[in-house]
Design a protein around this motif. Structure first.
Motif, PDB file in Angstrom:
ATOM      1  N   PHE A 821       0.820  -1.206   0.000  1.00  0.00           N
ATOM      2  CA  PHE A 821       0.000   0.000   0.000  1.00  0.00           C
ATOM      3  C   PHE A 821       0.855   1.257   0.000  1.00  0.00           C
ATOM      4  N   ASN A 822       2.036   1.182  -0.669  1.00  0.00           N
ATOM      5  CA  ASN A 822       2.868   2.374  -0.716  1.00  0.00           C
ATOM      6  C   ASN A 822       2.356   3.329  -1.782  1.00  0.00           C
ATOM      7  N   LYS A 823       2.987   4.414  -1.909  1.00  0.00           N
ATOM      8  CA  LYS A 823       2.524   5.461  -2.805  1.00  0.00           C
ATOM      9  C   LYS A 823       2.576   5.023  -4.255  1.00  0.00           C
ATOM     10  N   GLN A 824       3.635   4.260  -4.615  1.00  0.00           N
ATOM     11  CA  GLN A 824       3.741   3.812  -5.997  1.00  0.00           C
ATOM     12  C   GLN A 824       2.556   2.928  -6.385  1.00  0.00           C
ATOM     13  N   GLU A 825       2.138   2.043  -5.496  1.00  0.00           N
ATOM     14  CA  GLU A 825       0.989   1.181  -5.775  1.00  0.00           C
ATOM     15  C   GLU A 825      -0.285   2.007  -5.921  1.00  0.00           C
ATOM     16  N   LEU A 826      -0.413   3.041  -5.088  1.00  0.00           N
ATOM     17  CA  LEU A 826      -1.596   3.892  -5.167  1.00  0.00           C
ATOM     18  C   LEU A 826      -1.640   4.621  -6.496  1.00  0.00           C
ATOM     19  N   ARG A 827      -0.498   5.202  -6.923  1.00  0.00           N
ATOM     20  CA  ARG A 827      -0.475   5.917  -8.206  1.00  0.00           C
ATOM     21  C   ARG A 827      -0.802   4.951  -9.351  1.00  0.00           C
ATOM     22  N   LYS A 828      -0.313   3.729  -9.259  1.00  0.00           N
ATOM     23  CA  LYS A 828      -0.533   2.727 -10.303  1.00  0.00           C
ATOM     24  C   LYS A 828      -2.038   2.416 -10.439  1.00  0.00           C
ATOM     25  N   VAL A 829      -2.699   2.293  -9.301  1.00  0.00           N
ATOM     26  CA  VAL A 829      -4.142   1.975  -9.337  1.00  0.00           C
ATOM     27  C   VAL A 829      -4.931   3.170  -9.874  1.00  0.00           C
ATOM     28  N   ILE A 830      -4.564   4.386  -9.450  1.00  0.00           N
ATOM     29  CA  ILE A 830      -5.306   5.570  -9.884  1.00  0.00           C
ATOM     30  C   ILE A 830      -5.212   5.761 -11.382  1.00  0.00           C
ATOM     31  N   LYS A 831      -4.051   5.439 -11.983  1.00  0.00           N
ATOM     32  CA  LYS A 831      -3.876   5.631 -13.426  1.00  0.00           C
ATOM     33  C   LYS A 831      -4.803   4.711 -14.228  1.00  0.00           C
ATOM     34  N   GLU A 832      -5.250   3.663 -13.639  1.00  0.00           N
ATOM     35  CA  GLU A 832      -6.133   2.751 -14.364  1.00  0.00           C
ATOM     36  C   GLU A 832      -7.544   3.323 -14.538  1.00  0.00           C
ATOM     37  N   TYR A 833      -7.863   4.439 -13.861  1.00  0.00           N
ATOM     38  CA  TYR A 833      -9.206   5.014 -13.950  1.00  0.00           C
ATOM     39  C   TYR A 833      -9.118   6.457 -14.401  1.00  0.00           C
ATOM     40  N   PRO A 834      -8.784   6.650 -15.664  1.00  0.00           N
ATOM     41  CA  PRO A 834      -8.838   8.004 -16.188  1.00  0.00           C
ATOM     42  C   PRO A 834     -10.286   8.426 -16.401  1.00  0.00           C
ATOM     43  N   GLY A 835     -10.516   9.702 -16.670  1.00  0.00           N
ATOM     44  CA  GLY A 835     -11.863  10.229 -16.827  1.00  0.00           C
ATOM     45  C   GLY A 835     -12.617   9.586 -17.965  1.00  0.00           C
ATOM     46  N   LYS A 836     -11.949   9.267 -19.015  1.00  0.00           N
ATOM     47  CA  LYS A 836     -12.619   8.683 -20.176  1.00  0.00           C
ATOM     48  C   LYS A 836     -13.211   7.320 -19.845  1.00  0.00           C
ATOM     49  N   GLU A 837     -12.447   6.493 -19.112  1.00  0.00           N
ATOM     50  CA  GLU A 837     -12.932   5.167 -18.739  1.00  0.00           C
ATOM     51  C   GLU A 837     -14.106   5.260 -17.761  1.00  0.00           C
ATOM     52  N   VAL A 838     -14.000   6.200 -16.889  1.00  0.00           N
ATOM     53  CA  VAL A 838     -15.098   6.370 -15.922  1.00  0.00           C
ATOM     54  C   VAL A 838     -16.378   6.761 -16.635  1.00  0.00           C
ATOM     55  N   LYS A 839     -16.301   7.677 -17.604  1.00  0.00           N
ATOM     56  CA  LYS A 839     -17.488   8.103 -18.336  1.00  0.00           C
ATOM     57  C   LYS A 839     -18.070   6.959 -19.131  1.00  0.00           C
ATOM     58  N   LYS A 840     -17.190   6.145 -19.715  1.00  0.00           N
ATOM     59  CA  LYS A 840     -17.675   4.997 -20.485  1.00  0.00           C
ATOM     60  C   LYS A 840     -18.432   4.016 -19.591  1.00  0.00           C
ATOM     61  N   GLY A 841     -17.890   3.776 -18.399  1.00  0.00           N
ATOM     62  CA  GLY A 841     -18.558   2.856 -17.467  1.00  0.00           C
ATOM     63  C   GLY A 841     -19.915   3.392 -17.010  1.00  0.00           C
ATOM     64  N   LEU A 842     -19.982   4.720 -16.799  1.00  0.00           N
ATOM     65  CA  LEU A 842     -21.248   5.311 -16.395  1.00  0.00           C
ATOM     66  C   LEU A 842     -22.278   5.247 -17.513  1.00  0.00           C
ATOM     67  N   ASP A 843     -21.847   5.387 -18.769  1.00  0.00           N
ATOM     68  CA  ASP A 843     -22.773   5.323 -19.888  1.00  0.00           C
ATOM     69  C   ASP A 843     -23.388   3.924 -19.996  1.00  0.00           C
ATOM     70  N   ASN A 844     -22.563   2.900 -19.811  1.00  0.00           N
ATOM     71  CA  ASN A 844     -23.090   1.520 -19.828  1.00  0.00           C
ATOM     72  C   ASN A 844     -24.072   1.299 -18.670  1.00  0.00           C
ATOM     73  N   LEU A 845     -23.750   1.893 -17.521  1.00  0.00           N
ATOM     74  CA  LEU A 845     -24.649   1.767 -16.364  1.00  0.00           C
ATOM     75  C   LEU A 845     -25.992   2.421 -16.647  1.00  0.00           C
ATOM     76  N   TYR A 846     -26.008   3.569 -17.307  1.00  0.00           N
ATOM     77  CA  TYR A 846     -27.257   4.266 -17.628  1.00  0.00           C
ATOM     78  C   TYR A 846     -28.140   3.401 -18.526  1.00  0.00           C
ATOM     79  N   LYS A 847     -27.482   2.760 -19.522  1.00  0.00           N
ATOM     80  CA  LYS A 847     -28.262   1.904 -20.429  1.00  0.00           C
ATOM     81  C   LYS A 847     -28.857   0.713 -19.681  1.00  0.00           C
ATOM     82  N   LYS A 848     -28.097   0.199 -18.772  1.00  0.00           N
ATOM     83  CA  LYS A 848     -28.586  -0.946 -17.992  1.00  0.00           C
ATOM     84  C   LYS A 848     -29.792  -0.546 -17.135  1.00  0.00           C
ATOM     85  N   VAL A 849     -29.706   0.618 -16.470  1.00  0.00           N
ATOM     86  CA  VAL A 849     -30.810   1.090 -15.643  1.00  0.00           C
ATOM     87  C   VAL A 849     -32.035   1.372 -16.497  1.00  0.00           C
TER      88      VAL A 849
END
Length: 911
Positions: A821-849
């Motif tokens: 749980f050091n800082k490098q691991e945290l930065r690595k995890v955060i980079k996996e969720y850029p804004g574009k991916e988050v928006k894409k996931g929310l769009d799929n969620l909207y269609k599902k709802v």
């Protein structure tokens, strides 16, 4: 001589006065006892056995007497009575009484010394001071003896000498306490007024200094002897005077004889005069008797002529009077009343033996029978004609739903009401026959009219919907149902496109779908049913009012039933009618109201059957009609009961109301049963369940129908049953749903229920409205959490590990030194969720709802907004953990809260 006699009498009186003085001096208290016994206790059947003169201790010395008494009747009651001298006069009065059995203790204060004080313990302690110690001891001894003789209760005697508590007479003697005192009372003789005055005069001569009674008596005796000698000498000296007196008496007797002779001659002369006067008096008495008899005979003849004479006009009206014209009817009424008055005259003893009276009575009986026969025949013809009259029958093709009015017939017949009353009083058999004839023929007339009336009502009712006609197969004008009916056993949800059309058939509680009839048809049915009741009600009331007036049954009296017959009895030369006594009839009705109701039941025997048939038809056409019928029938029953709770109309409508209420209950039970039989499609989403929208339609319709209704309670009970069934079956369908998530089914349907109850404001369902809102809120939150899940899944797992380390005791600022749980691991995890991916996931969620939710309830934006709030909450939670566990690292998410708001907004707008 007379002076010597006066002296002798005076000496005798003086001797008696001495004895009386001695007796008064010795029995002062006895005199008081005698006065109290006579004035107070004897009137109350009591005997005075003990007395003491007392005053209350420590207060002003107001003397009174305490008396011990017993009653003369058994069982003996022993009492202590307080007697006080009245302030207004010289007499005594009873002031207070205690029962001896209530006495618990007697306290003499001191047994060895003379002390007049003593206490009596009743409900409280009474302290007394006696006039002397001897009186006190005597009174206490009397109380002890009375207790021993009559009560033998445990009574405490405190500070009392033992000598006082012993029997004063030997045990072998039969003398009682009461007996001894009674002897004392008998020995006493009250002084007369003359004796009192003589004693006072004698004591004044002696200067009130009589100290030696024996010396005083000897002096009186000596004076008496002197007076006796003087009297004897006076008698001997008066012999000459006696001789003179005897001579005068002889002369007086001679004169008396002379006067008696004269009186005898006068008496002989007066005797002849007396005999003549007696003869004159006897003659006058006979003349007076003759005059009296002639007057009485004249009175009897005038009585018979006045009360047994019927005019020729009345006789002609009874024999030939016109019973069709108003004038003829009026003449017959007057004649019948005059005849009845003559027949009801109370004849005096002996009148019935006169041949003229018998002849007149026979004439009255003949006139009565003749007129009764004419009247009966005429009214019978009227009733028969009316019963066969076809002019009042409703045409089967008429457009008006009305019943014929019989007010003209009633108006014409009421002219005979007084004649019917006369017939009831004179010829009960013919009266009962007319009653039966009227009921028989009027029942036929009303049966035809009512049957035609209800057939027209059925045609109009069944014709409220063209589809209803085809479905029920109505033939002709009978309005009977011949076609088979179908019932909806299962409601299958076919898809979102057909959901609204099927929901309207949820409350199909009869044999055809509620969607087949619109609001206009139901309103028309309501008007038809109201018209039926509105026509029947005045018809029944008018007929009942007519029967009461025409047959004279409005009085609350026991009457003779139609089966009763008048009795006739033969007398010498005539017939007398005697009405039977009420007690001779075993089957008599309890009141004339019962007879009215019995006649109404026979006349309108088809109304209840026709009403039940009409109700059954309305229920088959549309089960919603039971709501209209329940309200209308309840109102008319309430109105009828206010007029007369025991009337035929009230009873009949009450019976029909039971049937309507049973149909209403069956309707509610059928709806609940259909809810339980609902099945959902496995291939389509559920949406708003049909019985939920059906309940909404039912509630809207019921609120309209039951506004200001008398039986609102029935609807409230039905509401509670239905809403509980709706709640239970919504959860059942949600648990069985495979295509649509359970939370969505619960959320949408309970939201719809909550909206319906909030809009209709049904007070009895306030608790269910709050419960529906709570269920909707809970399942909305559950669906949001479950659907949203973990949008930043890896980041979420990372921070869950951080929280676990902190929970194990690692300090927050030292978490960054943990290898995983050091800082490098945290930065690595955060980079996996850029804004574009988050928006894409929310769009799929909207269609599902959007795919889960139905369009009718419009909850998509509500759910989407709730998801936005939940996502922001998680984002803030992650930022808070970074700030606490990685301080000063400068690590942040790849997107901000503003970016998230733009993502949610743009996705909602794009769809």
């Amino acid at each position: 001589m007379w002076e010597e006699e006066d002296v002798e009498v005076e000496v005798e009186v003086e001797e008696e006065e001495v004895v009386v003085v001695l007796r008064v001096a010795a029995s002062t208290m006895t005199a008081i006892k005698h006065a109290l016994q006579r004035d107070i206790f004897t009137p109350n059947d009591e005997r005075l056995l003990g007395i003491v003169n007392v005053c209350k201790a420590g207060k002003k010395k107001k003397n009174c007497f305490l008396c011990a008494t017993v009653t003369t009747e058994r069982p003996v009651q022993v009492k202590v009575v307080k007697v006080k001298k009245s302030d207004k006069g010289d007499f005594y009065k009873r002031q207070q009484t205690w029962e001896l059995r209530d006495l618990t203790e007697v306290d003499a204060k001191d047994a060895s010394k003379e002390n007049p004080e003593f206490d009596l313990h009743f409900e409280k302690v009474y302290k007394w001071v006696a006039s002397s110690t001897a009186e006190k001891n005597s009174f206490i001894s009397c109380i002890w003896k009375l207790n021993q003789r009559y009560l033998r209760k445990k009574l405490e005697f405190v500070n009392v000498s033992p000598q006082l508590l012993e029997e004063s007479v030997p045990s072998g003697e039969s003398q009682s306490v009461a007996g001894g005192d009674e002897d004392t009372l008998d020995d006493y003789q009250e002084l007369s007024t003359r004796e009192e005055q003589d004693i006072e005069g004698m004591m004044e001569i002696c200067e009130f200094s009589i100290s030696n009674a024996e010396a005083f008596a000897e002096q009186l005796s000596r004076e008496l002897q002197v007076l006796d000698g003087a009297n004897i000498q006076s008698i001997m000296a008066s012999e000459k005077q006696v001789n003179i007196l005897m001579q005068l008496l002889d002369e007086a007797l001679t004169e008396v004889d002379t006067i008696e002779g004269k009186l005898s001659s006068y008496e002989e002369m007066l005797q002849s005069v007396k005999d003549q006067m007696d003869q004159i008096s006897q003659s006058n008495r006979l003349i007076q008797i003759s005059n009296t008899n002639n007057g009485k005979l004249l009175d009897e003849i005038q009585f018979l002529v006045n009360y047994l004479d019927l005019s020729k006009g009345h006789i002609r009206a009874l024999q030939e009077g016109d019973l069709t014209s108003p004038k003829g009817i009026e003449a017959c009424i007057n004649a019948s009343e005059a005849l009845l008055q003559c027949m009801n005259v109370a004849l005096r003893p002996g009148h019935d033996k006169l041949s003229a009276v018998k002849q007149q009575q026979n004439l009255f009986v003949e006139l009565r029978d003749t007129f009764a026969r004419r009247l009966t025949n005429h009214l019978n013809n009227v009733f028969v004609h009316q019963g066969h009259d076809q002019s009042s029958t409703i045409s089967q093709n008429t457009a008006e739903l009305t019943l014929p009015k019989h007010s003209p017939l009633h108006r014409d017949l009421l002219r005979y009401a007084k004649l019917m009353e006369w017939l009831k009083n004179t010829q009960k058999e013919k009266y009962d026959g007319l009653s039966r004839t009227y009921v028989e023929y009027m029942s036929r007339l009303y049966e035809r009219e009512i049957k035609d009336f209800f057939e027209v009502a059925k045609m109009k009712m069944a014709g409220t919907s063209k589809e209803a006609k085809g479905k029920f197969g109505l033939h002709g004008s009978s309005g009977k149902l011949t076609g088979s009916t179908s019932s909806l056993n299962k409601l299958t949800v076919q898809g979102s496109n057909s959901r609204r059309s099927q929901s309207s058939s949820l409350l199909d509680m009869g044999n055809m779908s509620a969607s087949d009839l619109d609001v206009a048809d139901r309103t028309k049915f309501d008007k038809i049913f109201e018209q039926v009741l509105s026509e029947l009600e005045p018809l029944c009331l008018a007929e009942q009012d007519f029967i009461s007036k025409f047959f004279k049954l409005q009085q609350h009296q026991a009457v003779i039933p139609p089966l009763a017959q008048p009795e006739s009895e033969e007398s010498d030369g005539g017939v007398q009618t005697r009405m039977p006594h009420h007690s001779e009839h075993r089957h008599s009705l309890s009141s004339e109201k019962d007879l009215v109701r019995l006649m109404m039941n026979k006349i309108f025997q088809s109304i209840e059957t026709e009403l039940n048939s009409l109700i059954a038809l309305g229920d088959k056409i549309d089960s919603f009609n039971s709501l209209y019928m329940l309200v209308k029938m309840s109102h008319h029953v309430w109105t009828a009961e206010n007029v007369d709770p025991a009337s035929y109309l009230s009873t009949t409508l009450g019976n029909v109301l039971v049937t309507v209420k049973r149909n209403f209950d069956k309707c509610i039970s059928g709806q609940i049963r259909q809810m339980e039989e609902v099945k959902i499609s496995k291939k389509s989403k559920v949406g708003i369940l049909p019985f939920v929208t059906g309940f909404e339609e039912f509630a809207e319709l019921a609120e309209t129908i039951f506004r200001n209704a008398e039986r609102r309670g029935d609807l409230d009970k039905a509401y509670v049953k239905l809403i509980r069934a709706v709640f239970m079956n919504v959860e059942k369908v949600a648990n069985e749903s495979q295509k649509t998530p359970r939370d969505v089914v619960m959320m949408e349907n309970f939201h719809h229920i909550f909206s319906t109850l909030s809009r209709l404001k049904i007070s009895c369902l306030d608790a269910e409205r709050r419960e529906a809102k709570q269920k909707y809120t809970d399942h909305l939150q559950s669906y949001v959490i479950n659907s949203l899940g973990q949008p930043l899944e890896k980041l979420n797992h990372f921070f869950e590990g951080v929280e676990a380390r902190v929970a194990q005791g690692v300090r927050e600022e030292e978490v960054s030194y943990q290898l995983a749980f050091n800082k490098q691991e945290l930065r690595k995890v955060i980079k996996e969720y850029p804004g574009k991916e988050v928006k894409k996931g929310l769009d799929n969620l909207y269609k599902k709802v959007d795919k889960h939710l139905c369009e009718e309830e419009s909850l998509l934006q509500v759910v989407w907004h709730s998801m936005q709030d939940e996502f922001i909450r998680q984002y803030k939670h992650f930022e808070d953990l970074i700030g606490r566990c990685y301080p000063g690292s400068g690590i942040t998410m790849e997107f901000t809260i503003q970016d998230m708001l733009e993502y949610f907004s743009s996705i909602a707008q794009s769809h």
